[in-house]
Design an enzyme around this catalytic site. Structure first.
Site, short mmCIF file in Angstrom:
data_model
loop_
_atom_site.label_atom_id
_atom_site.label_comp_id
_atom_site.label_asym_id
_atom_site.label_seq_id
_atom_site.Cartn_x
_atom_site.Cartn_y
_atom_site.Cartn_z
N CYS A 1 42.49 43.36 41.57
CA CYS A 1 43.06 43.06 40.26
C CYS A 1 43.96 44.21 39.83
CB CYS A 1 41.95 42.85 39.24
SG CYS A 1 40.73 41.61 39.72
N ARG B 1 49.06 42.06 42.12
CA ARG B 1 47.67 42.38 42.44
C ARG B 1 46.71 41.29 41.99
NH1 ARG B 1 46.78 47.79 43.80
NH2 ARG B 1 44.58 47.46 43.34
N TRP C 1 42.47 38.71 39.86
CA TRP C 1 42.37 37.95 41.11
C TRP C 1 40.90 37.62 41.25
CZ3 TRP C 1 40.11 38.22 46.02
CH2 TRP C 1 40.71 37.44 47.00
N ASN D 1 38.33 46.40 38.13
CA ASN D 1 38.88 45.99 39.41
C ASN D 1 37.85 46.35 40.47
OD1 ASN D 1 40.41 45.51 41.71
ND2 ASN D 1 41.48 47.47 41.59
N GLY D 2 37.43 45.37 41.27
CA GLY D 2 36.43 45.63 42.29
C GLY D 2 35.37 44.56 42.32
N GLU E 1 52.88 39.10 63.67
CA GLU E 1 53.41 39.40 62.34
C GLU E 1 54.30 38.27 61.84
OE1 GLU E 1 54.26 41.53 58.77
OE2 GLU E 1 52.58 41.39 60.18
N LYS F 1 53.76 36.11 58.37
CA LYS F 1 54.77 36.02 57.32
C LYS F 1 55.00 34.57 56.93
CE LYS F 1 55.32 39.98 56.27
NZ LYS F 1 53.90 39.95 56.53
N GLU G 1 51.62 33.05 55.14
CA GLU G 1 51.12 33.60 53.89
C GLU G 1 52.02 33.28 52.70
OE1 GLU G 1 50.78 37.89 53.76
OE2 GLU G 1 52.63 38.17 54.87
N HIS H 1 45.39 27.57 78.36
CA HIS H 1 43.94 27.68 78.23
C HIS H 1 43.46 26.99 76.96
CE1 HIS H 1 43.41 30.40 81.67
NE2 HIS H 1 44.58 30.89 81.30
N LYS I 1 48.11 42.04 46.73
CA LYS I 1 48.82 43.04 47.52
C LYS I 1 47.88 43.98 48.26
CE LYS I 1 52.39 45.34 49.00
NZ LYS I 1 53.23 44.75 50.07
#
Length: 622
Positions: A2, A27, A76, A112-113, A495, A499, A502, A518, A617
Site C-alpha cells: 500500500c 502501490r 492494495w 502498509n504490510g 520478461e 510484460k 501483467e 514435451h 509496484k
C-alpha cells in the site's frame, strides 16, 4: 504494497496528502482515505472505494478538510475486500457505515504490510471489550495500540513499543493520538518508510516520489524503530523506548523524473528513458574505459576467491538473473544458480563462505528478497545487492551494494529498472572474468566498447515503434501467446511474456524452445500467436525449426532477430529487427520491442497501463 503519506507543518495537510497519494497510487488503488486534524479538534476521516479520483471528488481536492496535520493511504487489499469500511485510516473506536466523518477515537492509523497474528490479537481485544467494524488486520493493530496506551497510561512511546513487540508480520504504521495534536507517530518493521523535513515541515511516505516536490533531505527509519514526527522535527526510538540519533540522507532524484513529461503513460516515458538509465548505470561503473567497483565495496581479491554464485530475485529481477547466468558462466567460467527468492528462503539452501549471493531488487524492499538476503548472511555468505533505491532496506543490510541509476520508476511494469539491472550485471560479469583470469585486456575493451553502443542502439529500436503498434492493434484480442527461445533468448522471452500478461491480461507463457515437444505444442491451434526470439547465432536454426513446427499446426509466427537475418521473413509472418551487438548483450535490445508490444496491446484494449489490476509496484509482503 500500500501507499502511505503523512504531513505536519504550517500548511493545509489534505491537498499535500492527496498529491502524495497520487504519486503512490501505483502501490495500491483499491481504495483510499485521509485523516486530518485541525489543532485540538477530533480527526476528520474521509474514505472512498476505488481509484484516488473518488477521494479527490469526495474531499473537493482536499479543500473540504481543514487542518495542518494528517495521514493518508492508498490501499492494495490483503485482509478484507475493497470497500469503504475496509479502507484506511482506521480508528480505535467504532465508525459509521460510510467510514467517514469526525471521530472521537483515541488513535487513528494507516498501515502498509501484513499482521500475521492479527486473529490472535483480535481475540485478545475482543476479550477486553473491543468491537470491530472491518475485516482488516490494520484495525486490529490500531486498537492494540489503543489498548496498551490506555492500560499503561505512559504515552505513545510505551504503547507503540509494546505493540511492536506483540505483533508478528510486516508494517509501516502511521498513528495520530488525540492527546498529541500536530504529531504523527510512525513505526516500521520490514515495510518501507521515509521521513523528509524542510522549512519547518515534515513529510512521511512509503516511497520517494511522494515527497520529492518538497524535500530531498530524508531519514530512513530502521527496522524495529519508531518515531515521533513534529513540524520540522523528528525523534527516533528503539524497542526499549530509548531515543536514537540519525542523520539525513539526500535524495539525488529530480522531482521532474517522477512526472510524465508529456507522455500518455509513465510506462511509455520509462521505456524511452532506458537509453539514459543504461548509460548512467554503465558510466557509474566504468570510468575512462576501466571498470571500477570500488563504490560497491568489492575488490578483485574477493571476486577471485569465489567458487559459485547464487542470484536471488523475484519477477523481472529474476529474469535479469536468468539472463546474467548465461553471461557470467560464459565469460567468467564460474557456476551460477538463479533462484526465486520465495523458494530460496524456504528450502534450506546449501551455502558456503566462498560463494556469493547476489540479490536484485528495484525497490530494495521486496519482502522475499530481503528475507533471502538475511538467510544468506546468517549462513556466512557475502551478499551483493543490486538495487535502485539508495538507503533501502536491502541496500542497508547487504555487505556490498551496486546501485543502478534508473531514477524513480512509477509504472507497475518495470522497464528502465530492468534494463539498468541488466547492464550492471553485464559489467559485473566482465569484472568477475578479469579477476578470474578468464579475459585479457583487449577482450575487456572490446566488451566495454560494445556496451557503450547499447544506449544509441536502443534509441534506434524505439524510433521504429510504429510497426510494433500496428502489430499490437492486430493482435490485441489474442487469447494465448507463446514466447520461445533458447539461451539468452529464453531469458528475454520470460520478461517479454511477463510484460504482455501483467498489463494486457493476455494469457502468455515463455518456454525454452526445446521443451515445446514435451507437452506444450499440444496447445498450439489455428491463430495462436507464437513469438520467437532469435538473436543467438548458434541457436538460430534450432529455434526456427521449433517455430516452423508451430506454424504447421496453425500458429501465426512473429520473429524477433538482429538486422542481417533477413531469411527470418521466409519462415515468420511478421518480423522485427534490432541492431546487431555482441550476443552476450543482445537481450538489452531484444526486450524493447516486447515491452512496446505489451504496452500497445494494453492501450488497444483500453486498459490502465500504469496500474494493472491486482498488482502493486513493490511487493513488500509475502
Amino acid at each position: 504494497m500500500c501507499g502511505i503519506v503523512g504531513y505536519t507543518g504550517k500548511n493545509q495537510a489534505a491537498p499535500i496528502l492527496l498529491e502524495g497519494l497520487a504519486k503512490l497510487e501505483y502501490r495500491g488503488y483499491d481504495s483510499a482515505g485521509l485523516a486530518v486534524r485541525n489543532g485540538n479538534a477530533p480527526a476528520e476521516v474521509v474514505k472512498a472505494k476505488g481509484r484516488l479520483t473518488n477521494l479527490l471528488e469526495k474531499t473537493d481536492g482536499g479543500n473540504a478538510l481543514k487542518g495542518t496535520c494528517g495521514i493518508g493511504h492508498t490501499r492494495w487489499a490483503t485482509h478484507g475486500e475493497p470497500s469503504v469500511v475496509n479502507a484506511h485510516p482506521h480508528v480505535s473506536g467504532n465508525c459509521t457505515g460510510s467510514g467517514s466523518g469526525t471521530v472521537e477515537s483515541e488513535v487513528v492509523g494507516v498501515h502498509n504490510g501484513i499482521i500475521e497474528n492479527y486473529q490472535e490479537l483480535k481475540d485478545k481485544l475482543l476479550r477486553h471489550g473491543y468491537t470491530f467494524y472491518s475485516q482488516t488486520d490494520t484495525e486490529v493493530v490500531v486498537k492494540l495500540v489503543d489498548y496498551y496506551y490506555k492500560k499503561y497510561k505512559m504515552g505513545p512511546v510505551d504503547a507503540i513499543a509494546k505493540t511492536m513487540v506483540r505483533v508478528r508480520g510486516s508494517y509501516a504504521l502511521e498513528l495520530m493520538f488525540s492527546d498529541y495534536p500536530d504529531e504523527i507517530w510512525v513505526a516500521r518493521k520490514e515495510s518501507p518508510m521515509i521521513i523528509g523535513i524542510s522549512n519547518g515541515e515534515s513529510y512521511i511516505a512509503s516511497d520517494v516520489p511522494a515527497i520529492l516536490k518538497y524535500t530531498r533531505d530524508v531519514y530512513y527509519i530502521d527496522n524495529l524503530e519508531f518515531a515521533c514526527v513534529k513540524a520540522g522535527e523528528v525523534h527516533f526510538y528503539n524497542l526499549d523506548g530509548d531515543e536514537v540519533t540519525k542523520e539525513t540522507v539526500q535524495i539525488s532524484w529530480d522531482a521532474q523524473a517522477a512526472e510524465k513529461a508529456g507522455f500518455e503513460h509513465f510506462m511509455m516515458k520509462e521505456i524511452h528513458e532506458q537509453p539514459k538509465a543504461v548509460s548512467d548505470t554503465l558510466h557509474s561503473l566504468v570510468h575512462d574505459g576501466v571498470i571500477d567497483l570500488s563504490e560497491t565495496g568489492m575488490d578483485a581479491e574477493l571476486l577471485s576467491s569465489l567458487q559459485q554464485i547464487h542470484i536471488v530475485a523475484c519477477g523481472s529481477a529474476w529474469h535479469v538473473g536468468m539472463e546474467s547466468q548465461y553471461v557470467i558462466e560464459d565469460l567468467a567460467r564460474i557456476p551460477v544458480r538463479v533462484e526465486l527468492a520465495s523458494e530460496f528462503r524456504y528450502r534450506n539452501p546449501l551455502l558456503c563462505e566462498n560463494e556469493l549471493v547476489i540479490v536484485i531488487s528495484q525497490s530494495g524492499e521486496t519482502a522475499d528478497t530481503l528475507a533471502a538476503l538475511r538467510l544468506a548472511k546468517k549462513s556466512g555468505c557475502p551478499v551483493l545487492a543490486v538495487v535502485n533505491v539508495v538507503g533501502s532496506s536491502i541496500a542497508r543490510e547487504a555487505d556490498y551494494v551496486l546501485y543502478t541509476k534508473a531514477g524513480p520508476e512509477i509504472s507497475v511494469a518495470t522497464t528502465k529498472a530492468y534494463s539498468a539491472q541488466l547492464v550492471a550485471m553485464d559489467v559485473f560479469a566482465i569484472a568477475l572474468a578479469v579477476s578470474r583470469h578468464q579475459m585479457d585486456e583487449a577482450k575487456v575493451n572490446e566488451y566495454l566498447n560494445e556496451l557503450e553502443t547499447i544506449p544509441e542502439k536502443m534509441e534506434r529500436v524505439l524510433e521504429d515503434k510504429g510497426r510494433i503498434q500496428w502489430f499490437a492493434s492486430k493482435y490485441a484480442n489474442a487469447h494465448d501467446v507463446f514466447f520461445i527461445g533458447r539461451g539468452i533468448d529464453y531469458a528475454v522471452c520470460l520478461e517479454g511474456s511477463l510484460k504482455l500478461k501483467e498489463i494486457s491480461y493476455v494469457h502468455s507463457e515463455a518456454y525454452a524452445a526445446g521443451e515445446l515437444k514435451h507437452g506444450t505444442i499440444s496447445l498450439i491451434e489455428d491463430g495462436t500467436l507464437v513469438i520467437g526470439v532469435l538473436t543467438q547465432s548458434s541457436l538460430y536454426e534450432k529455434t526456427v525449426s521449433n517455430m516452423v513446427e508451430c506454424k504447421s499446426r496453425g500458429a501465426y509466427l512473429m520473429g524477433l532477430t538482429s538486422y542481417g537475418r533477413y531469411e527470418t521473413e521466409d519462415h515468420c509472418d511478421f518480423t522485427v529487427y534490432v541492431p546487431k551487438t555482441d550476443e552476450h548483450f543482445s537481450g538489452s535490445l531484444a526486450i524493447l520491442p516486447l515491452q512496446l508490444l505489451g504496452y500497445y496491446v494494453s492501450v488497444a484494449k483500453g486498459l490502465d497501463v500504469d496500474k494493472p489490476r491486482n498488482l502493486a509496484k513493490s511487493v513488500t509482503v509475502e
